[in-house]
Write an enzyme that holds these catalytic residues in place. Structure first.
Site, short mmCIF file in Angstrom:
data_model
loop_
_atom_site.label_atom_id
_atom_site.label_comp_id
_atom_site.label_asym_id
_atom_site.label_seq_id
_atom_site.Cartn_x
_atom_site.Cartn_y
_atom_site.Cartn_z
N ASP A 41 102.77 90.73 -0.46
CA ASP A 41 101.32 90.62 -0.62
C ASP A 41 100.82 89.42 0.19
O ASP A 41 100.82 88.29 -0.28
CB ASP A 41 100.96 90.49 -2.10
CG ASP A 41 99.46 90.47 -2.32
OD1 ASP A 41 98.71 90.47 -1.33
OD2 ASP A 41 99.04 90.47 -3.49
N TYR A 44 99.31 86.52 -8.29
CA TYR A 44 98.14 87.38 -8.50
C TYR A 44 98.11 88.42 -7.40
O TYR A 44 98.27 88.10 -6.22
CB TYR A 44 96.86 86.54 -8.45
CG TYR A 44 95.59 87.35 -8.66
CD1 TYR A 44 95.33 87.95 -9.89
CD2 TYR A 44 94.67 87.51 -7.63
CE1 TYR A 44 94.16 88.69 -10.09
CE2 TYR A 44 93.50 88.25 -7.83
CZ TYR A 44 93.26 88.84 -9.06
OH TYR A 44 92.10 89.56 -9.24
N LYS A 87 91.21 89.22 2.57
CA LYS A 87 90.60 87.93 2.90
C LYS A 87 90.33 87.73 4.39
O LYS A 87 89.32 88.21 4.88
CB LYS A 87 91.43 86.80 2.27
CG LYS A 87 91.44 86.95 0.73
CD LYS A 87 91.99 85.78 -0.05
CE LYS A 87 91.68 85.89 -1.53
NZ LYS A 87 92.74 86.41 -2.37
C1 LIG Z 1 92.85 87.54 -3.45
C2 LIG Z 1 94.16 88.21 -3.65
C3 LIG Z 1 94.25 89.55 -4.05
C4 LIG Z 1 93.05 90.36 -4.47
O1 LIG Z 1 92.17 90.56 -3.42
P1 LIG Z 1 90.64 90.96 -3.76
O2 LIG Z 1 90.02 91.22 -2.44
O3 LIG Z 1 90.07 89.79 -4.50
O4 LIG Z 1 90.69 92.18 -4.62
C5 LIG Z 1 95.49 90.14 -4.08
N1 LIG Z 1 96.61 89.45 -3.76
C6 LIG Z 1 96.56 88.15 -3.39
C7 LIG Z 1 97.82 87.46 -3.01
C8 LIG Z 1 95.34 87.49 -3.34
O5 LIG Z 1 95.32 86.20 -3.00
#
Ligand SMILES: *Cc1c(COP(=O)(O)O)cnc(C)c1O
Length: 433
Positions: free
Chosen positions: A240, A145, A272
């Site tokens: 990411d 994701y 995060k």
């Molecule tokens: C949570 C997450 C996102 C998206 O971040 P948001 O602040 O919810 O838009 C993107 N990549 C990874 C790996 C994530 O865990």
């Protein structure tokens, strides 16, 4: 059973105006059933819902509350920032200090740009990769994701996996065509794709250890293979680290594991933890690539609230406390909780695979080890739902989906660990029944 009348009433009221009653899909409890709890207060390792029920928190806002809730030092720094206004829409010292902190922890980030969500960070990273390479194709892995921007909402993890959606309507065929989805941990597929279409690929994006389909660690050398293969064909690697960044170590996943493996991504994304619970995210990378962003370059990206002084104050105050000793604590707590729960499930005869990626962990309700998204989908989500509800009723809050990682905070105590493991012993019997 605890009294949840207040949560039920608020949720009914919410559903009248907010689709599903929630601002983000997984919160709705769709895959586990029941009513989501409306939390109103948190302190350290605990949170309380509107009916006054107490929970040990193993969600921690999906990672950001790494120190636990309402840490006094963070609260104090944020209060100071708030008193000086919430936002100017102009440069400020907070973002400079935070950029310096990120670059210190991840030296490959020679430049850093702040945004307000992980989605935005990744969306910008993709635009930047396309501009830098003059190519369109983006390669991602099924079950990973990367936020909800169109290009990456193809076979995604997290809420998309929880709801069992292959793709989202509203993403155009053109967008989907420019995204190639591969199986995670499948070196052969990656190499074949590059042999065939390597010259068209702008970037491969990956989670350093996928944790949005449950936790599926990379097989030995897989991240390095991605970096080397991409670079051989003039493509970029986007790492990411929105979830893993500054959670699994002082330097994120890359800082902990890549130094010895000798690979470096071209663009990192963070979120995060770096906002300490406030809306804040960032992308970083080499000066050469990052300077393509406006105003030094022509790749446009902007944000009214980007680099917000209150958010950067929360992020800075949080990172200041994320030292080696905190990461040792997180590793220890993750092991105690994860292994304790896995033992409880084993004793109750519940087939499961306990998987870890640094201090992130999750349980797949399938007896075999899970290496990719199709294997993750073999799990029995009904068993998970029973396990989940029993834990919740006993005051242990864990992610309401079998496809999400669990998060410890540094505030968890020995007593909390005991309480979690005792609850897990009962929940495991419920799951087995
Ligand atoms: C949570 C997450 C996102 C998206 O971040 P948001 O602040 O919810 O838009 C993107 N990549 C990874 C790996 C994530 O865990």
């Amino acid at each position: 059973m605890s009294n949840t009348l207040g949560s039920e009433q608020w949720h009914e009221r919410a559903k009248k105006l907010i689709p599903g009653g929630v601002s983000s899909p997984v919160r709705a409890f769709t895959s586990v059933g029941g009513t989501p709890r409306y939390y109103v207060r948190g302190e350290g390792s605990k949170i309380w819902d509107i009916d006054g029920n107490e929970y040990v928190d193993l969600v921690n806002s999906w990672g950001p509350m790494i120190l636990g809730h309402a840490h006094p030092q963070v609260v104090s720094k944020v209060s100071q920032a708030v008193e000086n206004s919430f936002s100017f829409g102009a440069p400020g010292p907070g973002e400079v200090l935070l950029a310096e902190e990120i670059s210190l922890r991840v030296p490959a980030c020679e430049r850093v740009r702040f945004v307000s969500s992980g989605t935005e960070a990744v969306m910008t990273a993709v635009r930047l990769a396309r501009a830098a390479t003059h190519r369109n194709l983006i390669v991602k892995f099924a079950g990973c994701y990367h936020g909800h921007s169109d290009a990456l909402l193809v076979q995604a993890g997290s809420g998309i996996a929880t709801l069992g959606l292959p793709n989202s309507p509203g993403v155009t065929a053109g967008q989907a065509q420019d995204t190639v989805v591969l199986e995670y941990n499948n070196a052969l597929q990656l190499e074949e794709l590059f042999t065939e279409r390597g010259e068209q690929i702008a970037a491969v994006i990956t989670e350093p250890t996928p944790a949005n389909m449950g936790v599926v660690p990379p097989e030995q050398g897989f991240n390095k293979l991605i970096a080397d293969t991409a670079h051989k064909y003039g493509a970029l690697m986007i790492l990411d680290e929105v979830m893993t960044g500054f959670r699994v170590s002082k330097g994120g996943w890359w800082g902990k594991f890549a130094a010895t493996e000798d690979w470096t991504p071209d663009i990192f994304t963070f979120g995060k933890v770096i906002g300490g619970g406030m809306p804040l995210a960032a992308l970083g990378g080499s000066a050469k690539i990052m300077e393509l962003l406006a105003p030094t370059g022509s790749v446009y990206q902007a944000g009214t609230l980007s680099g917000n002084p209150v958010a950067t104050a929360a992020g800075l105050a949080t990172l200041e406390l994320c030292d080696e000793s905190l990461y040792d604590t997180l590793d220890l707590r993750a092991r105690q909780v994860g292994e304790g729960i896995s033992d409880a499930l084993t004793r109750a005869g519940v087939g499961h695979s306990y998987q870890t990626g640094g201090n992130l962990f999750s349980f797949f309700f399938t007896p075999n080890r899970v290496r990719n998204f199709s294997e993750a989908q073999l799990q029995n989500t009904e068993v998970f739902a029973k396990f989940f509800h029993s834990l919740l009723d006993q005051g242990v809050s864990v992610p309401p989906s079998a496809y999400e990682a669990w998060f410890v905070s540094g505030a968890i105590t020995d007593l909390d660990v005991e309480r979690i493991i005792e609850a897990a012993a009962i929940a495991a019997k419920v799951a087995a029944s």
